[in-house]
Design a protein around this motif. Structure first.
Motif, PDB file in Angstrom:
ATOM      1  N   UNK A 159       0.845  -1.194   0.000  1.00  0.00           N
ATOM      2  CA  UNK A 159       0.000   0.000   0.000  1.00  0.00           C
ATOM      3  C   UNK A 159       0.879   1.243   0.000  1.00  0.00           C
ATOM      4  N   UNK A 160       0.726   2.060  -1.027  1.00  0.00           N
ATOM      5  CA  UNK A 160       1.377   3.370  -1.110  1.00  0.00           C
ATOM      6  C   UNK A 160       0.261   4.385  -1.352  1.00  0.00           C
ATOM      7  N   UNK A 161      -0.023   5.239  -0.377  1.00  0.00           N
ATOM      8  CA  UNK A 161      -1.187   6.125  -0.489  1.00  0.00           C
ATOM      9  C   UNK A 161      -0.943   7.288  -1.447  1.00  0.00           C
ATOM     10  N   UNK A 162      -1.981   8.062  -1.680  1.00  0.00           N
ATOM     11  CA  UNK A 162      -1.826   9.339  -2.365  1.00  0.00           C
ATOM     12  C   UNK A 162      -1.044  10.287  -1.460  1.00  0.00           C
ATOM     13  N   UNK A 163      -0.577  11.387  -2.021  1.00  0.00           N
ATOM     14  CA  UNK A 163       0.232  12.313  -1.241  1.00  0.00           C
ATOM     15  C   UNK A 163      -0.234  13.744  -1.451  1.00  0.00           C
ATOM     16  N   UNK A 164       0.178  14.611  -0.534  1.00  0.00           N
ATOM     17  CA  UNK A 164      -0.175  16.024  -0.591  1.00  0.00           C
ATOM     18  C   UNK A 164       1.063  16.872  -0.291  1.00  0.00           C
ATOM     19  N   UNK A 165       0.970  18.149  -0.601  1.00  0.00           N
ATOM     20  CA  UNK A 165       2.036  19.100  -0.296  1.00  0.00           C
ATOM     21  C   UNK A 165       1.770  19.657   1.096  1.00  0.00           C
ATOM     22  N   UNK A 263     -11.147   4.683  -4.574  1.00  0.00           N
ATOM     23  CA  UNK A 263      -9.950   3.893  -4.271  1.00  0.00           C
ATOM     24  C   UNK A 263      -9.064   4.560  -3.222  1.00  0.00           C
ATOM     25  N   UNK A 264      -8.972   5.890  -3.295  1.00  0.00           N
ATOM     26  CA  UNK A 264      -8.327   6.673  -2.244  1.00  0.00           C
ATOM     27  C   UNK A 264      -8.972   8.044  -2.237  1.00  0.00           C
ATOM     28  N   UNK A 265      -9.361   8.522  -1.060  1.00  0.00           N
ATOM     29  CA  UNK A 265     -10.081   9.794  -0.945  1.00  0.00           C
ATOM     30  C   UNK A 265      -9.083  10.934  -0.771  1.00  0.00           C
ATOM     31  N   UNK A 266      -8.558  11.435  -1.898  1.00  0.00           N
ATOM     32  CA  UNK A 266      -7.502  12.435  -1.833  1.00  0.00           C
ATOM     33  C   UNK A 266      -7.986  13.758  -1.242  1.00  0.00           C
TER      34      UNK A 266
END
Length: 352
Positions: A159-165, A263-266
């Motif tokens: 599992x590698x999630x989404x990312x943010x700044x 799939x991922x709630x960014x």
């Protein structure tokens, strides 16, 4: 490291969760000095076969999206790039198996980034794709479980999630524009109606709400707000870049996550980082609830009525504009997880 991304569709041609993830990952890797080429269908104008944007090289495998033609030409394109690792989007799945065949002769591992299947993807082809990869990267535990059901081994899926700044979150101003926010592509899975039904339960209270996003169901969403007689207090802001979205989130108290497929709630991740109280309506095909597990500013609900009650409770929560508990989702941390996965896949071949 030389990385070849395989994705017939790109965000420049077809914007969705999968293509946004591919583009973001490619650009983050390129910004950190990796040699990144995206093998895709041509989306730029002119006769050149390659196009560079944001330090990423886009190489045309086909002139237009064509699943069969792309799969047949992909081995030759990979041979020209000579990558250390192949990063393939899971859809269309036949491209994963084509990449695997070519990579076997190049002695190169294939890592599949699995987001979701598209309507035209067959289940059989998706099962073959899941089993063909040396490593599978999933954005959430829900997607990991799905890929495991397709036959991928437990040890091969990470599992590698989404990312943010996160620096943007820390440094942005606060814009007190709305008390409650919903944000997502407004498509057939958005389920923004649940949010509106909860707001309608709270007509006698003083609140302002904002909807961030655009899509084919936007007009229907506006009509629903009008029919519920709350449209005078709901502002539709359209698509906003993070630089404009984050200040709104920092000024809000509640974020509502009601989408049926995620799939991922960014957007939910951004909201949590901005200190919002996140109210997540449980959906069988959404992983959003994973982000609020063991989170003191996150609540799961199961109906619009329960959502309305929790909105009222959240109004009494302490104000917060930055939640450092989500700093590990920063771009720099998450991109290292990709590199670690690539490195392990390459080392399995006995060299780096």
């Amino acid at each position: 490291m030389r990385i070849a991304f395989v994705s017939m569709y790109t965000e420049q041609r077809r914007a969705d969760g999968a293509t946004r993830r591919t583009r973001r990952t490619a650009e983050l890797l390129a910004a950190r000095g990796h040699d990144v080429t995206v093998l895709c269908a041509r989306w730029w104008e002119g006769d050149v076969s390659e196009f560079e944007q944001d330090d990423v090289t886009y190489a045309a495998v086909t002139e237009t999206p064509s699943v069969g033609s792309f799969a047949s030409k992909l081995p030759f394109a990979l041979r020209r790039v000579k990558p250390d690792v192949v990063h393939a989007a899971n859809s269309p799945p036949s491209h994963v198996t084509a990449a695997k065949t070519a990579a076997r002769f190049l002695r190169t591992p294939v890592v599949v980034d699995w987001w979701d299947e598209r309507e035209e993807d067959s289940k059989g082809a998706s099962k073959r794709a899941a089993r063909a990869a040396k490593r599978v990267i999933a954005p959430s535990r829900m997607v990991k479980t799905h890929v495991r059901e397709y036959g991928a081994s437990e040890e091969s899926v990470r599992v590698v999630p989404e990312s943010i700044d996160f620096d943007l979150v820390r440094e942005s101003d606060v814009e007190a524009r709305a008390d409650m926010v919903y944000a997502r592509d407004i498509d057939e899975h958005a389920n923004v109606e649940s949010f509106f039904l909860a707001l309608a339960e709270l007509r006698d209270r003083d609140w302002r709400a904002a909807v961030v996003g655009d899509g084919p169901e936007l007009d229907a969403a506006k009509q629903t707000a009008a029919e519920l007689r709350i449209d005078d207090r709901v502002e539709f802001l359209g698509d906003l870049p993070p630089e404009e979205f984050v200040p709104v989130m920092k000024g809000a108290r509640v974020f509502a996550q009601t989408a049926a497929v995620e799939p991922f709630a960014n957007e939910l991740l951004w909201a949590l980082a901005c200190g919002c109280v996140a109210l997540v309506e449980y959906q069988a095909r959404s992983s959003a609830h994973e982000l609020v597990e063991n989170c003191d500013r996150g609540v799961r609900v199961t109906s619009p009525q329960e959502l309305a009650r929790e909105i009222a409770v959240a109004a009494r929560a302490d104000e917060m504009t930055v939640n450092e508990a989500f700093a590990d989702y920063d771009h720099s941390t998450v991109v290292r997880q990709y590199v670690d996965c690539y490195t392990e896949a390459v080392e399995d071949y006995g060299y780096f």
